[in-house]
Design an enzyme around this catalytic site. Structure first.
Site, PDB file in Angstrom:
ATOM      1  N   PHE A 157      -7.782   2.279  12.018  1.00  0.00           N
ATOM      2  CA  PHE A 157      -7.707   3.372  11.049  1.00  0.00           C
ATOM      3  C   PHE A 157      -8.456   2.949   9.798  1.00  0.00           C
ATOM      4  O   PHE A 157      -8.438   1.771   9.427  1.00  0.00           O
ATOM      5  CB  PHE A 157      -6.256   3.701  10.700  1.00  0.00           C
ATOM      6  CG  PHE A 157      -5.631   4.725  11.614  1.00  0.00           C
ATOM      7  CD1 PHE A 157      -5.254   5.970  11.138  1.00  0.00           C
ATOM      8  CD2 PHE A 157      -5.443   4.438  12.956  1.00  0.00           C
ATOM      9  CE1 PHE A 157      -4.689   6.908  11.982  1.00  0.00           C
ATOM     10  CE2 PHE A 157      -4.887   5.365  13.807  1.00  0.00           C
ATOM     11  CZ  PHE A 157      -4.502   6.611  13.322  1.00  0.00           C
ATOM     12  N   LYS A 203     -17.022  -0.027   9.220  1.00  0.00           N
ATOM     13  CA  LYS A 203     -15.814  -0.793   9.537  1.00  0.00           C
ATOM     14  C   LYS A 203     -15.656  -0.956  11.038  1.00  0.00           C
ATOM     15  O   LYS A 203     -15.302  -2.039  11.523  1.00  0.00           O
ATOM     16  CB  LYS A 203     -14.580  -0.101   8.958  1.00  0.00           C
ATOM     17  CG  LYS A 203     -13.277  -0.827   9.254  1.00  0.00           C
ATOM     18  CD  LYS A 203     -12.082  -0.156   8.571  1.00  0.00           C
ATOM     19  CE  LYS A 203     -10.791  -0.896   8.871  1.00  0.00           C
ATOM     20  NZ  LYS A 203      -9.616  -0.293   8.171  1.00  0.00           N
ATOM     21  N   ASN A 214       0.838  -1.191   0.000  1.00  0.00           N
ATOM     22  CA  ASN A 214       0.000   0.000   0.000  1.00  0.00           C
ATOM     23  C   ASN A 214       0.878   1.247   0.000  1.00  0.00           C
ATOM     24  O   ASN A 214       2.037   1.202   0.409  1.00  0.00           O
ATOM     25  CB  ASN A 214      -0.902   0.026   1.237  1.00  0.00           C
ATOM     26  CG  ASN A 214      -2.032  -0.967   1.134  1.00  0.00           C
ATOM     27  OD1 ASN A 214      -2.432  -1.346   0.051  1.00  0.00           O
ATOM     28  ND2 ASN A 214      -2.537  -1.409   2.276  1.00  0.00           N
ATOM     29  N   LYS A 263      13.511 -14.624  -9.302  1.00  0.00           N
ATOM     30  CA  LYS A 263      12.888 -13.532 -10.044  1.00  0.00           C
ATOM     31  C   LYS A 263      12.130 -14.076 -11.254  1.00  0.00           C
ATOM     32  O   LYS A 263      12.669 -14.861 -12.047  1.00  0.00           O
ATOM     33  CB  LYS A 263      13.943 -12.528 -10.502  1.00  0.00           C
ATOM     34  CG  LYS A 263      13.353 -11.351 -11.265  1.00  0.00           C
ATOM     35  CD  LYS A 263      14.433 -10.391 -11.715  1.00  0.00           C
ATOM     36  CE  LYS A 263      13.819  -9.250 -12.535  1.00  0.00           C
ATOM     37  NZ  LYS A 263      14.849  -8.312 -13.023  1.00  0.00           N
ATOM     38  N   ASP A 309      -4.041  -6.173   1.690  1.00  0.00           N
ATOM     39  CA  ASP A 309      -5.202  -7.059   1.836  1.00  0.00           C
ATOM     40  C   ASP A 309      -4.918  -8.485   1.375  1.00  0.00           C
ATOM     41  O   ASP A 309      -5.555  -9.425   1.843  1.00  0.00           O
ATOM     42  CB  ASP A 309      -6.386  -6.495   1.045  1.00  0.00           C
ATOM     43  CG  ASP A 309      -6.927  -5.219   1.666  1.00  0.00           C
ATOM     44  OD1 ASP A 309      -7.070  -5.186   2.901  1.00  0.00           O
ATOM     45  OD2 ASP A 309      -7.185  -4.263   0.926  1.00  0.00           O
ATOM     46  N   ILE A 329      -5.781  -8.199  11.045  1.00  0.00           N
ATOM     47  CA  ILE A 329      -5.105  -8.012  12.340  1.00  0.00           C
ATOM     48  C   ILE A 329      -5.986  -7.234  13.304  1.00  0.00           C
ATOM     49  O   ILE A 329      -6.106  -7.589  14.491  1.00  0.00           O
ATOM     50  CB  ILE A 329      -3.749  -7.322  12.130  1.00  0.00           C
ATOM     51  CG1 ILE A 329      -2.869  -8.167  11.201  1.00  0.00           C
ATOM     52  CG2 ILE A 329      -3.048  -7.090  13.474  1.00  0.00           C
ATOM     53  CD1 ILE A 329      -1.573  -7.497  10.806  1.00  0.00           C
ATOM     54  N   PRO A 371      -4.425 -12.029   6.932  1.00  0.00           N
ATOM     55  CA  PRO A 371      -5.192 -12.005   8.178  1.00  0.00           C
ATOM     56  C   PRO A 371      -5.658 -10.593   8.500  1.00  0.00           C
ATOM     57  O   PRO A 371      -4.983  -9.611   8.187  1.00  0.00           O
ATOM     58  CB  PRO A 371      -4.182 -12.512   9.215  1.00  0.00           C
ATOM     59  CG  PRO A 371      -2.845 -12.227   8.620  1.00  0.00           C
ATOM     60  CD  PRO A 371      -3.024 -12.417   7.148  1.00  0.00           C
TER      61      PRO A 371
END
Length: 397
Positions: free
Chosen positions: A323, A337, A208, A286, A276, A305, A303
């Site tokens: 958050f 959420k 992210n 590679k 996610d 968390i 998972p």
């Protein structure tokens, strides 16, 4: 409370010295006696008259003041205060402290004192990141010197990065904690921060867009209030704060294991931007492109968390804070959420590209609790962290 305390304030040389004037004023408002010591370099940025007027006392500059030294004034000064604060603490002052030098009044006081010392470093980002400065920092922390800051941001020299002196409220909170009066002293708080990196192969990963700046600022603000902070961080752009227990991880699975292995916490704050998904069939080598077929990546959910900890039947922290980084319908999505995850508070923000919040210096958040949604004005991430830390202190007191 700080009322009645005595601070010996050493003002080093640097543009951040102007903040020392506000620091003196605010400490005096809290009933603190402040005795300023102005270095020769510090006097290039603030005047003795300004410091004397704001502190309502004599300031000290010269080690060889005959009147004071007839009474061993440098010894008396170094031991009469409850705490010595160095703000700004320049690279030069830190080097002198680490090396045990005593060639002027400030360094002599620091060597002769039997009281605690708190420094607020301030310097160019390259100077702060230099190996010698980091060695000196490690030496000072090993000697028991407390550190607040530095912060990340634009600098007077035109560069950007870590090296800005902590803001005055942060320094005051650190003084409060150092003198044993921090509102979170003795509380263990867990903070997750930064992104997670989920390998595709040894050189590529899913992640992210998170710098880790907000989580780092939160951990720093909590530590300044006296909390014992366990800081579980992914590979963030910003360095972790000083004075916290840092646990470095890479993946979501590693973060969950680190969170579950941490000591019991009274507050758990999940500010990390956890990926996610992870790649089930990640390559051991590679993956090469052949110009013909695309690699088939098999994804699986990571998972959850926040939900794992918030929904624990035993050992759940009394206050769990999540958050929510959203791009539309921020309050509605964050409220849902909070209910879905089972956490107590949600800190929601709009991370749409046009806001500049993701990876930026500022944040605009809405705190969602049982009492509803409270939107805070846009401010620096450090200021958001300080306000959240204060709310936490009020909630657990």
């Amino acid at each position: 409370m700080l009322a009645g305390k005595h601070i010996l304030l050493i003002v080093g040389g640097g543009i951040a010295a102007f903040k020392s004037l506000d620091l003196v004023r605010r400490l005096r408002e809290k009933g603190v006696q402040v005795t300023p010591v102005l270095t020769r370099a510090g006097a290039e940025f603030v005047t003795p008259l300004s410091l004397s007027a704001l502190s309502a006392t004599k300031i000290y500059q010269d080690l060889f003041d005959l009147t004071d030294e007839a009474e061993m004034g440098h010894i008396e000064l170094s031991r009469a205060a409850d705490l010595i604060v160095v703000a700004p603490a320049t690279a030069d002052l830190m080097a002198k402290m680490a090396g045990g030098h005593a060639d002027d009044l400030a360094s002599t006081l620091l060597l002769a004192t039997d009281k605690g010392v708190l420094i607020a470093p301030s310097m160019n980002v390259r100077m702060w990141e230099h190996a010698s400065t980091q060695r000196n920092l490690a030496t000072l922390q090993g000697d028991g010197v407390l550190v607040v800051g530095p912060n990340e941001g634009d600098m007077a020299c035109g560069e950007y990065g870590s090296g800005r002196m902590a803001e005055v409220p942060e320094i005051i909170a650190a003084i409060d904690a150092a003198l044993g009066d921090g509102p979170l002293k003795g509380r263990h708080i867990l903070v997750t921060s930064g992104p997670t990196h989920e390998p595709i192969d040894p050189v590529r990963y899913i992640a992210n867009r998170s710098s880790g700046a907000q989580g780092t600022a939160i951990a720093k603000a909590l530590a300044a209030m006296g909390a014992d902070v366990t800081f579980v961080t992914g590979p963030a752009d910003v360095p972790p704060p000083a004075g916290v227990n840092v646990v470095r991880i890479e993946t979501a699975q590693e973060m969950l294991r680190a969170v579950e292995a941490a000591p019991p916490a009274e507050v758990a704050i999940f500010a990390a931007a956890v990926a996610d998904w992870h790649v089930v069939n990640a390559g051991a080598q590679k993956i090469k492109k052949d110009g013909d077929t695309l690699p088939a990546l098999e994804l699986a959910e990571n998972p959850d968390i926040l939900a794992t900890i918030a929904q624990k039947q035993e050992g759940r922290p009394p206050l769990v804070i999540g958050f929510a980084a959203e791009t539309n319908d921020v309050v509605a999505h964050a409220t849902a959420k909070r209910a879905r995850k089972g956490c107590d508070w949600i800190v929601a923000n709009d991370v749409s590209p046009e806001t500049g919040i993701m990876g930026g210096q500022e944040n605009a958040v809405t705190l969602i609790t049982d009492d509803g949604a409270e939107t805070w004005p846009r401010k620096s991430k450090d200021a958001v962290a300080q306000k959240l830390a204060q709310r936490i202190a009020e909630a657990v007191s």
